[in-house]
Scaffold this motif. Structure first.
Motif, PDB file in Angstrom:
ATOM      1  N   VAL A 186      75.205  40.791  34.285  1.00 38.68           N
ATOM      2  CA  VAL A 186      75.056  42.215  34.587  1.00 38.68           C
ATOM      3  C   VAL A 186      75.642  43.071  33.469  1.00 38.68           C
ATOM      4  N   PRO A 187      75.279  44.351  33.426  1.00 37.96           N
ATOM      5  CA  PRO A 187      75.886  45.247  32.445  1.00 37.96           C
ATOM      6  C   PRO A 187      77.401  45.347  32.638  1.00 37.96           C
ATOM      7  N   VAL A 188      78.121  45.406  31.531  1.00 37.02           N
ATOM      8  CA  VAL A 188      79.578  45.494  31.537  1.00 37.02           C
ATOM      9  C   VAL A 188      80.009  46.668  30.665  1.00 37.02           C
ATOM     10  N   LEU A 189      80.859  47.525  31.213  1.00 36.79           N
ATOM     11  CA  LEU A 189      81.525  48.572  30.443  1.00 36.79           C
ATOM     12  C   LEU A 189      83.016  48.273  30.504  1.00 36.79           C
ATOM     13  N   THR A 190      83.592  47.841  29.406  1.00 40.21           N
ATOM     14  CA  THR A 190      85.020  47.538  29.397  1.00 40.21           C
ATOM     15  C   THR A 190      85.737  48.558  28.512  1.00 40.21           C
ATOM     16  N   ILE A 191      86.854  49.071  29.021  1.00 42.85           N
ATOM     17  CA  ILE A 191      87.545  50.188  28.370  1.00 42.85           C
ATOM     18  C   ILE A 191      89.021  49.853  28.198  1.00 42.85           C
ATOM     19  N   ASN A 192      89.514  49.991  26.977  1.00 39.83           N
ATOM     20  CA  ASN A 192      90.942  49.893  26.677  1.00 39.83           C
ATOM     21  C   ASN A 192      91.386  51.161  25.963  1.00 39.83           C
ATOM     22  N   SER A 193      92.679  51.368  25.877  1.00 41.08           N
ATOM     23  CA  SER A 193      93.197  52.524  25.140  1.00 41.08           C
ATOM     24  C   SER A 193      94.010  52.052  23.942  1.00 41.08           C
ATOM     25  N   ALA A 194      94.010  52.835  22.898  1.00 46.03           N
ATOM     26  CA  ALA A 194      94.620  52.431  21.635  1.00 46.03           C
ATOM     27  C   ALA A 194      96.140  52.364  21.699  1.00 46.03           C
ATOM     28  N   ASP A 195      96.745  52.975  22.721  1.00 46.02           N
ATOM     29  CA  ASP A 195      98.207  52.946  22.836  1.00 46.02           C
ATOM     30  C   ASP A 195      98.685  51.955  23.889  1.00 46.02           C
ATOM     31  N   ASP A 196      97.866  50.953  24.182  1.00 52.57           N
ATOM     32  CA  ASP A 196      98.196  49.954  25.198  1.00 52.57           C
ATOM     33  C   ASP A 196      99.063  48.864  24.586  1.00 52.57           C
ATOM     34  N   PHE A 197     100.334  48.810  24.967  1.00 54.40           N
ATOM     35  CA  PHE A 197     101.275  47.798  24.471  1.00 54.40           C
ATOM     36  C   PHE A 197     100.839  46.401  24.875  1.00 54.40           C
ATOM     37  N   ILE A 198     100.245  46.265  26.060  1.00 58.63           N
ATOM     38  CA  ILE A 198      99.892  44.947  26.594  1.00 58.63           C
ATOM     39  C   ILE A 198      98.638  44.390  25.930  1.00 58.63           C
ATOM     40  N   ASN A 199      97.691  45.270  25.589  1.00 58.05           N
ATOM     41  CA  ASN A 199      96.429  44.852  24.957  1.00 58.05           C
ATOM     42  C   ASN A 199      96.229  45.629  23.654  1.00 58.05           C
ATOM     43  N   PRO A 200      97.053  45.372  22.656  1.00 53.43           N
ATOM     44  CA  PRO A 200      96.991  46.176  21.425  1.00 53.43           C
ATOM     45  C   PRO A 200      95.679  45.969  20.671  1.00 53.43           C
ATOM     46  N   PRO A 201      95.027  47.040  20.268  1.00 52.79           N
ATOM     47  CA  PRO A 201      93.713  46.919  19.629  1.00 52.79           C
ATOM     48  C   PRO A 201      93.748  46.236  18.275  1.00 52.79           C
ATOM     49  N   GLU A 202      94.904  46.230  17.615  1.00 50.12           N
ATOM     50  CA  GLU A 202      94.957  45.637  16.282  1.00 50.12           C
ATOM     51  C   GLU A 202      94.708  44.127  16.291  1.00 50.12           C
ATOM     52  N   LEU A 203      94.762  43.507  17.457  1.00 45.80           N
ATOM     53  CA  LEU A 203      94.448  42.082  17.531  1.00 45.80           C
ATOM     54  C   LEU A 203      92.969  41.812  17.269  1.00 45.80           C
ATOM     55  N   GLY A 204      92.113  42.792  17.539  1.00 49.16           N
ATOM     56  CA  GLY A 204      90.686  42.636  17.291  1.00 49.16           C
ATOM     57  C   GLY A 204      89.997  41.644  18.212  1.00 49.16           C
ATOM     58  N   LEU A 205      90.646  41.281  19.307  1.00 43.16           N
ATOM     59  CA  LEU A 205      90.088  40.261  20.196  1.00 43.16           C
ATOM     60  C   LEU A 205      88.861  40.755  20.949  1.00 43.16           C
ATOM     61  N   MET A 206      88.914  41.974  21.459  1.00 40.19           N
ATOM     62  CA  MET A 206      87.808  42.455  22.280  1.00 40.19           C
ATOM     63  C   MET A 206      86.515  42.563  21.484  1.00 40.19           C
ATOM     64  N   GLU A 207      86.619  42.991  20.244  1.00 38.13           N
ATOM     65  CA  GLU A 207      85.416  43.126  19.421  1.00 38.13           C
ATOM     66  C   GLU A 207      84.691  41.780  19.294  1.00 38.13           C
ATOM     67  N   ARG A 208      85.448  40.717  19.135  1.00 31.32           N
ATOM     68  CA  ARG A 208      84.831  39.391  19.000  1.00 31.32           C
ATOM     69  C   ARG A 208      84.297  38.884  20.336  1.00 31.32           C
ATOM     70  N   LEU A 209      85.032  39.133  21.401  1.00 32.30           N
ATOM     71  CA  LEU A 209      84.650  38.596  22.705  1.00 32.30           C
ATOM     72  C   LEU A 209      83.464  39.336  23.318  1.00 32.30           C
ATOM     73  N   ILE A 210      83.429  40.652  23.188  1.00 35.28           N
ATOM     74  CA  ILE A 210      82.369  41.418  23.838  1.00 35.28           C
ATOM     75  C   ILE A 210      81.006  41.086  23.230  1.00 35.28           C
ATOM     76  N   ALA A 211      80.989  40.593  22.006  1.00 32.28           N
ATOM     77  CA  ALA A 211      79.724  40.217  21.372  1.00 32.28           C
ATOM     78  C   ALA A 211      79.052  39.063  22.097  1.00 32.28           C
ATOM     79  N   ARG A 212      79.804  38.322  22.897  1.00 32.06           N
ATOM     80  CA  ARG A 212      79.257  37.195  23.639  1.00 32.06           C
ATOM     81  C   ARG A 212      78.776  37.593  25.035  1.00 32.06           C
ATOM     82  N   VAL A 213      79.001  38.831  25.418  1.00 30.31           N
ATOM     83  CA  VAL A 213      78.557  39.331  26.724  1.00 30.31           C
ATOM     84  C   VAL A 213      77.195  39.983  26.531  1.00 30.31           C
ATOM     85  N   LYS A 214      76.175  39.437  27.160  1.00 28.48           N
ATOM     86  CA  LYS A 214      74.785  39.833  26.890  1.00 28.48           C
ATOM     87  C   LYS A 214      74.574  41.346  26.961  1.00 28.48           C
ATOM     88  N   ARG A 215      75.165  41.966  27.961  1.00 32.48           N
ATOM     89  CA  ARG A 215      74.909  43.393  28.196  1.00 32.48           C
ATOM     90  C   ARG A 215      76.226  44.161  28.233  1.00 32.48           C
TER      91      ARG A 215
END
Length: 339
Positions: free
Chosen positions: A272-301
């Motif tokens: 199904v379609p997925v909209l996943t949202i994080n914020s740049a000031d999230d200590f727990i999921n820091p964007p500088e790790l670049g993990l979401m960019e790599r992982l979301i590419a594997r989600v079809k929609r």
């Protein structure tokens, strides 16, 4: 009465509150519980587009009744208007008014994991509330992680997913380290007594201090404590309030439940379609790790939105500040409803 508070009270009167009891619930660990109580709240009426909203670690479904969230989403013409949607707000295992260690069993309570929590949610929705399809599964923090599990375990049961403030991969690095420190603060305290304490162990204070840091954001805390004395006063009040309402066994189980979370191997299963949202000031999921960019590419929609830091973001807690991300959320929900 403020418009937001009026909306909240009006929405609450349209729904229901109750507990669904699951007999002889078997956990992934092999442990069982004769009666597992899953508490819930609903807004709107059955038979309308059903939406499941899942809370984070230490929270409950009631947090989604705050004006910060409800005031932006549930009113007339809003994305989850309760006149046209049936909103389901469960308390997860170990949280709120659902079954938890502090009820009686303490450290003898089954060692639940995220898989168990999602299984109980599914049974509440299907057996307890008799809903056979969901428009949307969305969640914040721990509930965000549960949303990914829903997409993999029940790929045709919902029309869309909105995970807020998490990553669809194993908890590692600093995110795992602060959780391990919380676990050690509690279990390493001699006052814990293997969970059979007469009074809350002193290690609970240290655990809550770490929890505060993990959820913090510099701009937010600067506003809350702009001087030395106001900062000291704020954190003292926060810790004292949380100590009065937190049980060490409950917090220990809540944090430990993430131990085997890792949906990364089956992301392609999400249909199904997925909209996943994080914020740049999230200590727990820091964007500088670049993990979401790599992982979301594997989600079809899948679509990933990173909210930039602003006076409106709240660090990890941005997940509940619906006004910050509603501009992305509203059209996503509207598109699901047009399908």
């Amino acid at each position: 009465m403020s418009p937001a508070l009026f909306l909240l009270l009006a929405a609450a009167t349209q729904g229901d509150t109750g507990s669904f009891v699951i007999r002889n619930f078997r956990f992934a660990s092999g442990e069982t519980l004769p009666e597992l109580r899953v508490h819930y709240r609903t807004l709107g009426r059955p038979g309308r587009s059903a939406v499941l909203i899942l809370h984070g670690t230490g929270g409950s479904g009631s947090q989604f009744l705050s004006p910060l969230f409800a005031g932006e989403l549930y009113g007339a013409g809003q994305p989850l208007d309760t006149a046209t949607h049936y909103v389901i707000l469960p308390d997860n295992i170990g949280h709120g008014r659902s079954s938890k260690p502090s009820d009686a069993l303490r450290a003898r309570f089954p060692h639940y994991a995220y898989e168990d929590m999602v299984a109980a949610q599914y049974r509440l929705v299907t057996e307890g509330l008799h809903v056979n399809h969901l428009l949307l599964v969305m969640g914040t923090s721990m509930g965000c992680m549960h949303s990914w599990i829903w997409g993999e375990h029940y790929p045709s049961f919902m029309d869309g997913l909105v995970p807020l403030a998490c990553l669809p991969t194993q908890i590692a690095g600093r995110n795992r380290m602060w959780r391990k420190l919380i676990i050690d603060d509690i279990t390493g305290d001699p006052d814990w007594k293997n969970g059979d304490y007469a009074a809350q162990p002193r290690g609970l204070r240290a655990a809550l201090q770490l929890l505060f840091v993990a959820g913090s954001a510099p701009l937010v805390q600067q506003r809350l404590g702009p001087t030395r004395d106001s900062a000291d006063a704020f954190i003292s009040r926060w810790i004292d309030t949380r100590l009065a309402e937190t049980d060490a066994n409950d917090l220990l189980y809540q944090v430990a439940a993430s131990r085997d979370y890792d949906p990364s191997a089956a992301l392609e299963r999400i249909a199904v379609p997925v909209l996943t949202i994080n914020s740049a000031d999230d200590f727990i999921n820091p964007p500088e790790l670049g993990l979401m960019e790599r992982l979301i590419a594997r989600v079809k929609r899948g679509r990933y939105v990173l909210i930039p830091i602003s006076d409106k973001t709240r660090g990890h807690g941005t997940h509940t500040a619906a006004a910050v991300w509603k501009e992305y959320f509203a059209p996503f929900v509207a598109a699901l409803e047009r399908r």
